[in-house]
Design a protein around this motif. Structure first.
Motif, short mmCIF file in Angstrom:
data_model
loop_
_atom_site.label_atom_id
_atom_site.label_comp_id
_atom_site.label_asym_id
_atom_site.label_seq_id
_atom_site.Cartn_x
_atom_site.Cartn_y
_atom_site.Cartn_z
N ALA A 185 -6.15 39.01 6.54
CA ALA A 185 -7.32 39.53 5.83
C ALA A 185 -6.92 40.63 4.86
O ALA A 185 -7.42 40.70 3.73
N GLU A 186 -6.01 41.49 5.28
CA GLU A 186 -5.55 42.57 4.41
C GLU A 186 -4.79 42.00 3.21
O GLU A 186 -4.95 42.48 2.08
N GLU A 187 -3.97 40.98 3.42
CA GLU A 187 -3.25 40.35 2.32
C GLU A 187 -4.23 39.72 1.32
O GLU A 187 -4.01 39.78 0.12
N LYS A 188 -5.31 39.12 1.83
CA LYS A 188 -6.31 38.52 0.94
C LYS A 188 -6.99 39.60 0.10
O LYS A 188 -7.19 39.43 -1.10
N ARG A 189 -7.32 40.73 0.73
CA ARG A 189 -7.93 41.83 -0.01
C ARG A 189 -6.98 42.36 -1.08
O ARG A 189 -7.39 42.64 -2.21
N LYS A 190 -5.70 42.46 -0.74
CA LYS A 190 -4.72 42.93 -1.73
C LYS A 190 -4.60 41.95 -2.89
O LYS A 190 -4.52 42.35 -4.05
N ALA A 191 -4.61 40.65 -2.58
CA ALA A 191 -4.50 39.63 -3.63
C ALA A 191 -5.73 39.68 -4.54
O ALA A 191 -5.60 39.58 -5.77
N ASP A 192 -6.92 39.85 -3.97
CA ASP A 192 -8.14 39.96 -4.77
C ASP A 192 -8.07 41.19 -5.66
O ASP A 192 -8.43 41.14 -6.84
N ARG A 193 -7.62 42.29 -5.10
CA ARG A 193 -7.53 43.54 -5.87
C ARG A 193 -6.52 43.40 -7.00
O ARG A 193 -6.78 43.82 -8.13
N ASP A 194 -5.39 42.76 -6.72
CA ASP A 194 -4.37 42.56 -7.76
C ASP A 194 -4.87 41.63 -8.87
O ASP A 194 -4.60 41.86 -10.05
N ALA A 195 -5.62 40.59 -8.48
CA ALA A 195 -6.16 39.66 -9.48
C ALA A 195 -7.16 40.38 -10.39
O ALA A 195 -7.16 40.18 -11.61
N ALA A 196 -7.99 41.22 -9.79
CA ALA A 196 -8.95 41.97 -10.59
C ALA A 196 -8.24 42.94 -11.52
O ALA A 196 -8.63 43.12 -12.68
N ASN A 197 -7.17 43.54 -11.03
CA ASN A 197 -6.40 44.48 -11.86
C ASN A 197 -5.74 43.75 -13.02
O ASN A 197 -5.75 44.25 -14.16
N GLU A 198 -5.17 42.59 -12.76
CA GLU A 198 -4.54 41.81 -13.83
C GLU A 198 -5.57 41.39 -14.88
O GLU A 198 -5.29 41.41 -16.08
N ALA A 199 -6.76 41.01 -14.44
CA ALA A 199 -7.82 40.62 -15.38
C ALA A 199 -8.23 41.82 -16.23
O ALA A 199 -8.46 41.69 -17.45
N ARG A 200 -8.31 42.98 -15.61
CA ARG A 200 -8.68 44.19 -16.34
C ARG A 200 -7.62 44.52 -17.39
O ARG A 200 -7.95 44.83 -18.54
#
Length: 108
Positions: free
Chosen positions: A30-45
């Motif tokens: 679950a923590e890895e999924k949250r990190k991946a979501d956060r990283d994807a949002a950061n890359e989009a930004r």
């Protein structure tokens, strides 16, 4: 030689440890999924920012992060100390009489 109750206790301990390892693996995933979501949002930004900087078309809207399952623990706030009350007229009387200087008011 071991007795049956010791063997049962060891088997129970192994079961509990196995369950704990499974829970830790789920929490890690679950923590890895949250990190991946956060990283994807950061890359989009960052991609949107670079697109605006170069004058290209705006990037698609940013990815929405999934909400955390548990509420975050808020740190306790420290209360500010109340201002100390001043003594009533104690300082004024002393100042007016000249006692704080160690001199008599009539002395020159």
């Amino acid at each position: 030689m071991t007795t049956s109750y010791r063997l049962e206790a060891i088997a129970e301990l192994r079961k509990r440890k196995k369950v704990m390892r499974e829970l830790e693996a789920l929490e890690f995933a679950a923590e890895e999924k949250r990190k991946a979501d956060r990283d994807a949002a950061n890359e989009a930004r960052i991609a949107a920012k670079l697109g605006r900087a170069t004058g290209e078309e705006p990037a698609p809207p940013p990815v929405v992060l999934s909400e955390p399952e548990e509420p975050a623990i808020k740190p306790k706030r420290r209360r500010k100390a109340a201002p100390k009350k001043e003594a009533e007229n104690a300082d004024e009387e002393r100042t007016q009489s000249g006692d704080d200087l160690g001199e008599h008011p009539d002395a020159s």
